[in-house]
Design a protein around this motif. Sequence first.
Motif, short mmCIF file in Angstrom:
data_model
loop_
_atom_site.label_atom_id
_atom_site.label_comp_id
_atom_site.label_asym_id
_atom_site.label_seq_id
_atom_site.Cartn_x
_atom_site.Cartn_y
_atom_site.Cartn_z
N GLY A 296 0.83 -1.20 0.00
CA GLY A 296 0.00 0.00 0.00
C GLY A 296 0.86 1.25 0.00
N THR A 297 0.55 2.21 0.87
CA THR A 297 1.37 3.42 0.96
C THR A 297 2.33 3.37 2.13
OG1 THR A 297 -0.35 4.54 2.23
CG2 THR A 297 -0.39 4.83 -0.16
N SER A 298 2.49 2.20 2.75
CA SER A 298 3.47 2.04 3.84
C SER A 298 4.86 1.83 3.23
CB SER A 298 3.10 0.83 4.71
OG SER A 298 4.08 0.61 5.71
N PHE A 299 5.78 2.72 3.55
CA PHE A 299 7.15 2.58 3.06
C PHE A 299 7.82 1.50 3.91
CE2 PHE A 299 11.58 3.73 2.41
CZ PHE A 299 11.61 4.05 1.06
N PRO A 300 8.19 0.34 3.34
CA PRO A 300 8.42 -0.85 4.17
C PRO A 300 9.82 -1.06 4.73
CG PRO A 300 8.43 -1.47 1.86
CD PRO A 300 8.13 0.01 1.90
N ILE A 301 10.78 -0.21 4.40
CA ILE A 301 12.15 -0.40 4.90
C ILE A 301 12.57 0.85 5.65
CG2 ILE A 301 14.56 -0.86 4.31
CD1 ILE A 301 13.64 -2.31 1.83
N ARG A 302 13.27 0.65 6.77
CA ARG A 302 13.77 1.80 7.53
C ARG A 302 15.27 1.67 7.74
NH1 ARG A 302 14.12 0.38 13.31
NH2 ARG A 302 13.26 -1.70 13.59
N GLY A 405 25.91 -5.12 21.43
CA GLY A 405 26.68 -4.85 22.64
C GLY A 405 27.18 -3.42 22.67
N ALA A 406 27.77 -3.06 23.79
CA ALA A 406 28.33 -1.72 23.95
C ALA A 406 29.51 -1.54 23.01
CB ALA A 406 28.76 -1.51 25.39
N GLY A 407 29.72 -0.29 22.57
CA GLY A 407 30.89 0.05 21.78
C GLY A 407 30.70 0.00 20.29
N ASN A 408 29.47 -0.19 19.82
CA ASN A 408 29.21 -0.33 18.38
C ASN A 408 28.43 0.86 17.84
OD1 ASN A 408 30.27 -2.99 18.44
ND2 ASN A 408 28.27 -3.83 19.00
N LEU A 409 28.60 1.08 16.53
CA LEU A 409 27.67 1.91 15.77
C LEU A 409 27.03 1.00 14.75
CD1 LEU A 409 26.44 4.70 15.15
CD2 LEU A 409 28.19 4.94 13.37
N VAL A 410 25.76 0.68 14.98
CA VAL A 410 25.02 -0.23 14.12
C VAL A 410 24.13 0.58 13.19
CG1 VAL A 410 23.19 -1.98 14.06
CG2 VAL A 410 25.03 -2.14 15.76
N LEU A 411 24.23 0.31 11.90
CA LEU A 411 23.24 0.79 10.94
C LEU A 411 22.17 -0.30 10.87
CD1 LEU A 411 22.23 2.78 8.78
CD2 LEU A 411 23.60 1.50 7.11
N GLU A 412 21.01 -0.01 11.43
CA GLU A 412 19.92 -0.98 11.47
C GLU A 412 19.09 -0.82 10.20
OE1 GLU A 412 17.18 -2.62 15.04
OE2 GLU A 412 16.91 -0.49 14.58
N ILE A 413 19.11 -1.85 9.37
CA ILE A 413 18.38 -1.86 8.10
C ILE A 413 17.26 -2.87 8.30
CG2 ILE A 413 18.53 -2.23 5.62
CD1 ILE A 413 21.64 -1.86 6.01
N HIS A 509 15.27 2.21 -4.01
CA HIS A 509 16.51 1.84 -3.35
C HIS A 509 16.75 2.79 -2.18
CE1 HIS A 509 18.35 0.02 -7.32
NE2 HIS A 509 17.28 -0.64 -6.89
N ILE A 510 17.43 2.31 -1.15
CA ILE A 510 17.92 3.17 -0.07
C ILE A 510 19.42 2.97 0.02
CG2 ILE A 510 17.63 3.92 2.31
CD1 ILE A 510 15.06 2.35 2.44
N LEU A 511 20.16 4.09 0.10
CA LEU A 511 21.62 4.07 0.11
C LEU A 511 22.14 4.70 1.40
CD1 LEU A 511 22.24 5.47 -3.50
CD2 LEU A 511 21.97 3.07 -2.84
#
Length: 564
Positions: A296-302, A405-413, A509-511
């Motif tokens: 629908g109109t829900s953008f499905p990836i964050r 865990g502590a000490g990370n920078l996670v890009l959550e896809i 696409h998301i970059l």
Amino acid sequence: MYRLDPRYAPASQAVLGTDWQAVASQLPYGRAVVAIDGPPTVDWSRLADRLEHELTERGTPVTLLDVRTHYAPPALVRSRTERPEDADDPYFRKLADNPLNDLFENLPPAALPTEGLLLAYGPGAALVEHDVLWYADVPKRYAEAAVGAGETGANLGLPDEKPDFGRLFYIDWPMLDRHRDALARRLDGWLDLQHPDQPAWLDGAGLRATCAGLARRPVRTRPYFNSTPWGGHWAQRELGFNPDSRNTALGYELIAPEAGILIGTGPEAQAEVPFQLLCVLEPLSVLGAEVHARFGTSFPIRFDYLDTVGGGSLSVHCHPKESYMRERFGWDYTQHETYYLTLGGTDTKVYLGLREDADADVFRKEVERAVSDGVPMDPEDHVLAFPAEQGQLFMIPAGTPHASGAGNLVLEISATPYLYSLRFYDWLRPGADGNPRPLPYEHGFANLETGRRGEAVARDLVQEQRTLREGTGWREEVIGALAEMFYEVRRFVLDAGAEAADDTQGRFHILNVVEGDGVTVHTAAGDRHELAYAETLTVPAAVGPYTLRATGDGPVRVVKALVR
């Protein structure tokens, strides 16, 4: 350099006004009923006072109608909007599907005045008969702050009651979003009231023309970071976010239900509009036909960041499986996730999946003791821990226990649903109010995927990259694809100055630039967009062919996600 305020010019025919006098000048001079709708966190009293002042100054009589004074009694509002089955759940509720009409016993009358303007304002004002329709808005981050501060009036339909997040997330926002989206094609004006003394107004036709243009070119939403008990400090130090906050935890790069796009010519002349409006007004251009047919109109990836650099580990948690998400919580698709380690190392961890010898009953008993008696537990007695090596992607299908865990920078896809984290263990950590953070472990164990454990986790969820295609100085890799997940994650690797061609082929696409200085995105239509390290960019389906050109003196890596 990372932009805190990416901004796009309005369409050439758009009218953008940036003070109360300019805003009032857009209202009719003859007799009319004007409805101004919007969320409860708008300062409605100030809006009414300022417009009444400006209109009176120009000689236009004004009659005010605050629709909030016509809401049904609070007990009736609650009985209509809260499900009995949610009464015993202190953590989550099913997403409300109520119309805003449920706030009223009877809609207030709004007859055409004998002279001047009748100004009907407040959440639900569009429901009265009107001649002109505006939408006044403040982004959702303001609502979260208002509820966190305990401000009365922050919850929909309950102007005199202390607010709560449960209503905000699961009742107010779904109701308001559907209502706003239904109005989008007939709005006469959009009013941004983040700065109440310096409003920004965009005419409705100009708003729609601007959205139509943005839906056909690469676009970046306005980012921000919030603070939580586990948050780190990377975004404060490296990006300049919230330097006076206690930390930067969750970075909203592109979480569609909350994301906004800045439209204007500078900081003093800009309006923020929801990214969701692009999806509602231009779904085929943004999503593509096949994705639109499915979601629908829900953008499905964050795309978002989890910053634990100098902070603490996230709670060990999982997300609802698809049937549970649909039946219990009311979302049409579930919350599959991936973690991409933008920063990490062999001495930091990602928790993922069950140990081969894990016993779910023992796990549950230890969780219950932690909740009831404050007895600490070691999650690694039950959950696997992997080195959080930079550049590694971890697949996290619904039902899989996990944590950074502590000490990370996670890009959550991840899939867009983001309000249902089913925690098992939170390190006995207090929340901002000093009380233990809630642990909805009953939901967690109802969704725990006990069959995904041991070697199967490492084999299936911590995948080796494979080259999909390559050219001179570049290659595109698949770094995460799983049959049960509707999207996959790829990565471009470009040498300095190299250029890679791509094509949306009818789906967005998301970059995100995960290493190196950045890239320049060039489209076949002639649009050009710079993308720096750590920035996220949406390439709408309508863009079609485009190229990525590495900038700077070294190699660049760009993560890409798309619906499969």
